[in-house]
Every structure is written in C-alpha cells, then in structure tokens.
Motif scaffolding. Structure first.
Motif, PDB file in Angstrom:
ATOM      1  N   ARG A  86      30.515  91.785  39.474  1.00 44.16           N
ATOM      2  CA  ARG A  86      30.161  91.064  40.702  1.00 44.16           C
ATOM      3  C   ARG A  86      31.078  90.364  41.251  1.00 44.16           C
ATOM      4  NH1 ARG A  86      24.240  90.464  41.440  1.00 44.16           N
ATOM      5  NH2 ARG A  86      23.635  92.372  40.487  1.00 44.16           N
ATOM      6  N   ALA A 130      32.156  82.546  34.642  1.00 45.55           N
ATOM      7  CA  ALA A 130      31.574  83.795  34.675  1.00 45.55           C
ATOM      8  C   ALA A 130      32.204  84.675  33.400  1.00 45.55           C
ATOM      9  CB  ALA A 130      31.673  84.643  35.684  1.00 45.55           C
ATOM     10  N   TYR A 170      21.623  83.058  36.222  1.00 48.07           N
ATOM     11  CA  TYR A 170      23.056  82.729  36.714  1.00 48.07           C
ATOM     12  C   TYR A 170      23.168  83.362  37.984  1.00 48.07           C
ATOM     13  CZ  TYR A 170      27.805  82.481  36.383  1.00 48.07           C
ATOM     14  OH  TYR A 170      29.350  82.317  36.703  1.00 48.07           O
ATOM     15  N   LEU A 171      22.945  84.623  38.022  1.00 50.58           N
ATOM     16  CA  LEU A 171      23.467  85.412  39.284  1.00 50.58           C
ATOM     17  C   LEU A 171      22.811  84.811  40.440  1.00 50.58           C
ATOM     18  CD1 LEU A 171      23.653  89.191  38.044  1.00 50.58           C
ATOM     19  CD2 LEU A 171      25.320  87.431  38.646  1.00 50.58           C
ATOM     20  N   MET A 220      21.275  85.986  32.431  1.00 50.42           N
ATOM     21  CA  MET A 220      22.152  86.566  33.506  1.00 50.42           C
ATOM     22  C   MET A 220      21.483  86.355  34.971  1.00 50.42           C
ATOM     23  SD  MET A 220      24.969  89.344  33.414  1.00 50.42           S
ATOM     24  CE  MET A 220      24.966  90.526  34.809  1.00 50.42           C
ATOM     25  N   GLY A 243      26.388  81.910  40.563  1.00 55.60           N
ATOM     26  CA  GLY A 243      26.333  83.154  40.590  1.00 55.60           C
ATOM     27  C   GLY A 243      26.839  83.735  41.923  1.00 55.60           C
ATOM     28  N   LEU A 255      28.715  91.218  34.766  1.00 56.74           N
ATOM     29  CA  LEU A 255      29.130  89.976  35.441  1.00 56.74           C
ATOM     30  C   LEU A 255      30.412  89.776  36.287  1.00 56.74           C
ATOM     31  CD1 LEU A 255      27.594  87.246  35.658  1.00 56.74           C
ATOM     32  CD2 LEU A 255      28.870  86.638  33.381  1.00 56.74           C
TER      33      LEU A 255
END
Lengths: 256, 311, 313
Positions: free
Chosen positions: C49, C208, C175-176, C172, C181, C46
């Motif tokens: 990213r 995050a 979220y991304l 996740m 995200g 995460l």
C-alpha cells in the motif's frame, strides 16, 4: 504591525547560481505579500528555506519571534506555517475529499487507528473546506482526474486545512486557465481573509498582484530590489523594464 | 597482532587471491545488474539464472571439447562463446517477450515478472543439466598453477584464477567505461539511464537502447557464470545464491557508476574470502553486514547520488 | 457489499475450507499452511500500500516459527506459545523497522532481503543451537490445556488459522481505512506532502511495518506448529519472493486476496509437484506470468469480474 516572518541576510547558492545573496525580508502580520521576479531568481527557494526544505548557507529566519532555522518541514508546519506548491502535491490515488480529510486529520492527529479517515467529524470539516473553495462538486473525483485549476485549489485547501497562521503559496495561479484565474484568486483571497491568514505568494501575473497584494517584493539576482505597495512598485520604471517586460510609460492594466 | 600476522601469512595471502578472483566474478554479475536497472528500472531477479546458465553452457562446451579430443585451448574461447550465446539468445527474448510488455505496469509487477522468470529458469536448468554437480575444469588444467610469493612463502595458485578471471573483469571494466563515455551507443545508454523522457525527446530510440542494454547485461552475467564454471561445480541453486549477492553489491555501491560496482565487488569479495578462511560461520553474512553498515552511513550507497525531489 | 453479506461470505468461505479438509483429508494440512502463508502475505500487502516491496519478510515468518520451536519446551501450550512467538516477531519488526523505514524502493527491498539472509545464515551455520539445515522438530504442545491426538491437533490448527485469518483481515481493513492507513497509501503517491502536513512518513511506515511483522510472525508460528519441523529454508530469500508472488497472485486490491492467492498457490504447488516432480516451480512461474500479463489485478479481480460485482471489499 510587527513582523510575523523575518528573514535576515539569507544566502544560498546552487553551484554558481546565487538564488539568495543577502536577503532581508519581513512579512507583517495580516498582510498579503506578493513576490515577483524573473524565473529562476530564487523565489521558490525562499519558500523552501522558510519551510525547512532547504537550509540557507547563511542568515537567519524567525517566525513569531522564534528562530526556525534548522527545523524540519514537519516542525515548522506544526508552528503554523503552511505552504502550497507550484506543482500541486496531491495524493493522486485518493479522492479530493480524502485529500482534504487527510489534511484535517493531520492537524488533529492521525494516531487513532480504529475509526475511519472519513469519520463524521473529519468528513464534515473536509466538506466545509472544499465548499469554501468551490470544490465540493468534485469531492468524489480522484485527485489525478482534476484540471489544473482544481488541483491548485485542492493543494491550497490542504494547506489551509492545517489552519496555518502564515501561508506561503508558490505560483497559486500558474497553470490555471486565464479565464478561470481571477475566479480562483477571488475564492482564495476570500477564504484567506475570512480565516485571518497572513499570506506570501509568488506570482507572475501582474494583474493578480495588483489586485490582491498589500505589498510587493521584487526578487532579482538573489536580492530584494524593490519593496512597497503595488501601485508604487509596479509603476517603478526599473521594475517595469526588468520584471514586467514593459517599456516605461507603456500602458498596462497592472496599475489599474 | 604481529605474531598472528606472521602465523597466518599464508592464509591471508590465499584469502586475498581467492577474494580477488571471487570479486571478479561478482563484479561481472553486479555490473550487468546495475546497467539493466539503470535503463529499465527493473531489478532483474532472473539475472542470477543467466549467470548459472552461462556457467552451464560453458561447462557443456568444455566437456564437449574434451570428449571429442579437440585442442584444450579451445576451452578458453568457449567461455566467451557461452556468454555471447546466452546473452544473444536469451537477452532479446526476455526483453521483447516479457519485460517490454510490462513496461507500463507497477514496479512490483515488473519485479515479479523477473521472479517468475527466475522460477522457470531454475527448473529449466534442472531439466537440461540435471541435479548432479556439473564440472568442466579444462581451462584450469590447461593453464596450470603459478607460485605466488608471499613473504617468505609461496602459494601455488591456479593461473586461471590469478590471471584469466581478474583479467577479464578488468578488461570488462575498462571496456565498459570506455564504451559508456566514448561511444554513441554508450552515451545513449547513459542518457536513457539519467532521464528516459528527456532522452526520448532528444530522438534517442529508447526501445533499442533497452534491448541492447538488457542483452549486454545478460551476456555479462553469463560471462561471469562461464568464468566461474571451471573452478566451482554447478549445482541447482547457484543462480539464487548469486543474485542475492549481486543485489547486495548493487545496493552497497548505489546506483550509478560502473567503477562503483567494481570497488564494491572487491570489498565484498575480499570480505567474504577472508571470512571463509578465518570465520567460516560468517561467510554468507559478510556481504550483508557490509551492505547494512554502508547504508547506515550512506543511505544512497557508496557511489550513489542522493535524489532530490522537485517540489 | 453490505455488512451482513460480507459476514455470510466470510463464514461461507471458512465453511468451504473446512468442508474441503473434511472430504479430502490430506488437504487439511495444505490448507492450514496456505492460511499461515496468507497471514504473512497480508503483511506484504500492507507494505505494498505504501508502494514498498519487502523482499525479506520471510525473516519474521522464520523468526516466529523458530521461536515456537524453541519455546515449545518451555511453554507447551499452543494458545500461549503462538501469540508469544508472533509478538516476538513484531518486536523484531520494531527494531528492524526503526532502521529500514528510512529507505525506499530498492533500498528498502534489499535491506529487508539482506537482514533475512543474515538470519538465514545464522540458522544455517550455528549448528550447535539450530541444527543447521536439518532444522528442529517441535515437541507436541497442548491446545487449550488438552493433549490432542494428531487428527484433533490438525483440526485445531486449521480452525485456529481460520480464526486468525479472519481477525487479521478485519484488523487490516480497519487500519487501511483509518487516517494512518490512508497516510500510508499517501507514501506511495506523495510522501513529501505528508511531511508538509506535519506528519512523519517514517512513523507512519513504521506502524505498518510492525503490524506486517506481527502478521508474518503469526503466520510463521502457525506454520511451524502445523509442520512441526522448522528449517532455515523458511528464511531464505526465495520464501520472501514466494510471499510477494502470492500477494500479486491473489490481488493487492482486497484483504481477501492473500488467502485466495495462498490457497491457489499451495494447491497448484501440491498438484504440480505430484504431476511433474522436477518442474513444479516452472509451472508456478508460468502461472505467475499469466496472471501478471493477463490479469494484473490477481485472482480477486478475476473473481469479482466473474461475479459482476464492482465494489471493493
């Protein structure tokens, strides 16, 4: 008309270079104001000060009657001042559509983590926006794959997505191929007029200035040395010599 | 306070002397790490392994000298030899074979390459030198002890730790400052650190500068290890310990000047030594507490220059 | 990939894990550990990213593992203790995050490292409470009110790890894909723009960071309750390095990468250790080098290339 953005006695120096040395400038509601002047004169610095990226060493800046000095870029954006950049500030690993949608989302609030960025509402608005800028055919491309003109337009589109009342543009046509330049500016002017945005743009191309600016401010040596309608300012012998680089009387399409 | 001071004069003195010698070794490692980061933009996790290997090589040379009955003074130049050997052999190999190949990769991959190297070198040490502590204190015994006056008392302290270790660090500091400011090669390193592309455009051979810098950094780490080897026994894991400490020094100092690494190493070295004598529980924590405190106040580190992004 | 196909793949993968554990019983433990680490690696992914590498996420792993160890006496129920320990780690992540999200790149990495090292030495030095390097043994806890034997407990932990892995991988992905995200990924390429769009890059990163601490904490709690023995080594910086290692080994391109990477890592480790006791680290190091030099997309990318698929999952 009343002043939307008003700067008084702005001063800032970098080392010995006085980028602003007592600048007074009013931007009227609804106008397109061009700022011209030699490189390194402090034009970008003005935008940086008005958007909270740099803090002037002296002077005041107010927007819609409100003092914005000392505010962060984030707060100033939220008040309705948008900006675009000389070097387009794009999310290079995202697509053009995602860049635009992110700007739409930024205005609408991003704290809704359970539905995707490209939810129908954001996607539709982003597509409409890109369509107005003539970018829809490139919506699926990665931002770093675009040519300079499209990058500039995407950069400006992202600023427009925030629905600013005042938009500060730093050299919107630099780097754009000269064959595309007028087309780019046409698109830009149309979108801005449609949305009723007041615009300030730093520009080197006098043809663009002559065609689109309501007023022109000349920035030299950290001061505003001339201010007025384009046909008057661009034909001023001093301005022509110092900024445009033409001898007085020499023919120029700028005044056409 | 007064009473406490007079009661603890001896301990304070000892802590200061210990701290000085400790700071000197930490400086050797951190300054190399800083140089390498400046030019390669890679935080070399394996830098601590080079410290350990330098120490092991020095100890082996020392033991060889003793066992063959060669003159004991040879153990001093052997320290330097160990560093040069390690730097000259491992430095170019690592830079050419590994780091250059990932030059264009994402930073996290570059970092991980050095982490992989760290894992390999850790086990290599175990294979070559075993897991039992290795000690060669010939240089310490050679030079004997000195009585350092401290108030009314004297502290017997090894001459090696008092003169040789800080002396070499000081010479390194002065030498580096001179080298980076006054020589062509040094100025090239500075130029590449400040702006690699601009340096290339000026005709500087960035690849050669990188190779030179990395090897020099490796040799400095190895010299640090060699200097530390006579006073500390070498065990597996010493490299892992050293590298985190040098990370703390580099982050606290901020990226940039060689003098910054020296001052910070002194700060952290003394801090740790005082902890050893007065609050042993804090020994490991002190460097990090100093680092966190410094970065709270100065986010770019003590001597770092804040970066301004061009927009 | 269609939704149905994905569900089938996830169920298939879970079934495969269970089958391996069934046929090779001693691998059940190894696989549970791998999934626990995979959860923590998801947290690393995460932050990757946003272009940030935490070299200190072992802090949250170890914190939750120790929280489970200390809490087991008070709350002897796995299904309550585990979320409590994970939430504790998330809370710690919030406090630490408020500080570290102001920094980027090496400063971000090193501050995380420093804080995890502080925790490490607290665990190591305060012997009276933590038993130092000896660590703490966890008392047995019930599972959904049942007292289970060692065998059943092992299966329960593996199943729980599988469920948690699937849940967090799913969370996740959502979220991304969300604006938050996507803005997080924007920190990597053009952070300044976020501020000029009226967003706080720090708050984006903080959200995050807390989520990553929650995932690392969940992994840590599962790890502690599976090994039933926690030691300070869990918080040492090499554990954090291992998590970053697994993230790259598995591939940063997919939420499946961490689990693929963690299973490959643990299996390599176990077999390498059995083969050459003193050089397993070296073997892992060479594996990592090979992956970075020849397959920088990690195992996930290799798998995708072999399957001939192109789309990202």
């Amino acid at each position: 008309m009343s002043a939307l953005l008003s700067a008084r006695g702005l001063k800032i120096a970098f080392g010995g270079l006085k980028a602003a040395d007592g600048v007074d400038l009013d931007v009227d509601d609804g106008e397109f104001l061009a700022i011209i002047g030699p490189n390194g004169a402090g034009k970008t610095t003005f935008i940086n000060m008005a958007t909270g990226y740099l803090r002037p060493q002296a002077g005041k800046i107010s927007y819609a009657g409100r003092n914005i000095l000392g505010m962060t870029p984030r707060q100033i954006v939220r008040l309705g001042i948008g900006r675009s950049f000389q070097l387009p500030q794009l999310f290079t690993e995202h697509t053009v559509l995602e860049n635009a949608a992110l700007a739409v989302a930024a205005r609408d609030g991003i704290w809704s983590p359970f539905s995707p960025l490209l939810r129908p509402r954001f996607k539709q608005e982003a597509e409409e926006l890109l369509d107005r800028f003539g970018l829809l055919s490139q919506a699926g491309q990665r931002a770093n794959a675009l040519n300079e003109g499209a990058r500039k337009l995407t950069d400006i589109a992202m600023a427009v997505a925030l629905r600013p009342r005042l938009l500060l543009m730093d050299e919107p046509t630099s780097g754009v191929a000269s064959s595309d330049k007028m087309a780019v500016v046409e698109v830009l002017a149309r979108v801005l007029r449609q949305s009723g945005v007041t615009a300030v743009f730093v520009e080197h191309d006098m043809e663009v200035v002559a065609r689109f600016a309501d007023r022109v401010a000349v920035w030299g040596q950290g001061r505003i040395t001339a201010l007025g309608p384009p046909d008057q300012v661009l034909n001023d012998p001093d301005v022509r010599r110092e900024v445009i680089g033409l001898a007085p009387g020499e023919a120029s399409h700028a005044a056409a | 306070m007064q009473a406490w001071l007079s009661e603890n004069t001896l301990l304070l003195g000892l802590a200061a002397l210990d701290g000085l010698s400790y700071a000197a070794t930490v400086f050797m490692v951190a300054v190399g790490l800083n140089l390498v980061f400046g030019v390669l933009r890679i935080l070399n996790v394996a830098h601590g392994s080079l410290f350990a290997i330098g120490g092991y090589v020095a100890a082996s040379l020392g033991l060889f000298i003793t066992s063959r009955g060669l003159p004991a003074w040879l153990s001093l130049p052997a320290l330097l030899l160990a560093a040069v050997l390690t730097g000259a052999l491992l430095g170019p190999v690592i830079e050419r074979l590994l780091l250059r190949r990932v030059e264009k990769q994402e930073p996290v991959l570059q970092l991980l390459v050095t982490f992989a190297l760290f894992m390999i070198l850790e086990d290599l040490q175990k294979l070559l030198w075993g897991v039992q502590p290795v000690v060669s204190d010939a240089p310490v015994r050679l030079l004997g002890t000195v009585d350092v006056p401290f108030g009314a008392d004297v502290i017997p302290f090894t001459a090696y730790q008092l003169f040789v270790v800080p002396g070499v660090a000081l010479l390194t500091l002065l030498g580096l400052v001179w080298f980076l400011r006054r020589t062509l090669a040094g100025r090239m390193i500075v130029a590449v650190t400040e702006d690699r592309e601009a340096a290339r455009a000026m005709g500087i051979d960035a690849a050669r500068v990188t190779l030179l810098t990395f090897s020099a950094g490796a040799a400095l780490a190895a010299l640090g290890g060699a200097l530390a080897s006579p006073t500390a026994s070498l065990v597996p894991g010493v490299g892992a310990q050293t590298i985190v400490l040098s990370f703390a020094v580099v982050a606290t100092a901020g990226l940039g000047r060689v003098e910054g690494a020296a001052v910070t190493a002194l700060l952290i070295g003394l801090g740790r030594a005082f902890a050893v004598y007065f609050e042993p529980e804090l020994e490991v924590v002190i460097p990090y507490i100093i680092m966190v405190a410094v970065l709270l106040i100065r986010p770019q580190g003590l001597f770092g220059v804040p970066e301004t992004r061009r927009i | 990939m269609s939704r149905a196909r994905e569900v089938v793949l996830v169920l298939g993968a879970a079934g495969l894990v269970l089958a391996i554990a069934w046929f090779v019983p001693w691998l059940r433990f190894v696989l549970t550990i791998a999934l626990a680490k995979g959860l923590a690696v998801l947290g690393i992914l995460l932050l990757l990213r946003a272009g940030q590498v935490s070299f200190g996420h072992a802090l949250y792993l170890a914190f939750a593992a120790y929280a489970a160890a200390f809490g087991a006496a008070l709350v002897p129920e796995t299904l309550i203790l585990l979320p409590l320990a994970a939430l504790g780690a998330a809370l710690l992540g919030l406090v630490v995050g408020l500080f570290v999200v102001r920094y980027r790149e090496i400063f971000f990495g090193m501050l995380n490292l420093a804080l995890s090292m502080v925790f490490y030495s607290v665990l190591e030095k305060f012997y009276a409470i933590t038993h130092g390097t000896d660590g703490i043994r966890l008392p047995p806890t019930t599972f959904a009110g049942q007292v289970l034997g060692a065998e059943a407990q092992g299966w329960a932990m593996l199943s729980l790890a599988l469920v948690l892995s699937a849940f967090f991988a799913w969370l996740m992905r959502i979220y991304l894909a969300s604006p938050l995200g996507q803005a997080l990924a924007g920190i990597k390429t053009r952070e300044a723009r976020l501020e000029f769009m009226g967003m706080s890059a720090r708050r984006v990163l903080l959200s995050a960071y807390v989520l990553s601490a929650l995932m690392a904490g969940t992994g840590g709690a599962v790890l502690g309750m599976t090994t039933r023995h926690v030691t300070p080594a869990l918080a040492y910086w090499t554990t954090s390095g291992e998590l970053v290692f697994i993230a790259i080994l598995g591939g940063a391109g997919s939420v499946a990468g961490p689990f693929l990477g963690a299973i490959a890592y643990e299996l390599t480790r176990v077999y390498a250790a059995a083969l050459v006791a003193d050089a397993w680290q070296m073997i892992l190091g060479f594996v990592l080098l090979l992956v970075i030099l020849f397959a920088p997309g990690g195992l996930w990318a290799i798998g995708r290339a072999l399957m001939g698929g192109r789309r990202q999952a």
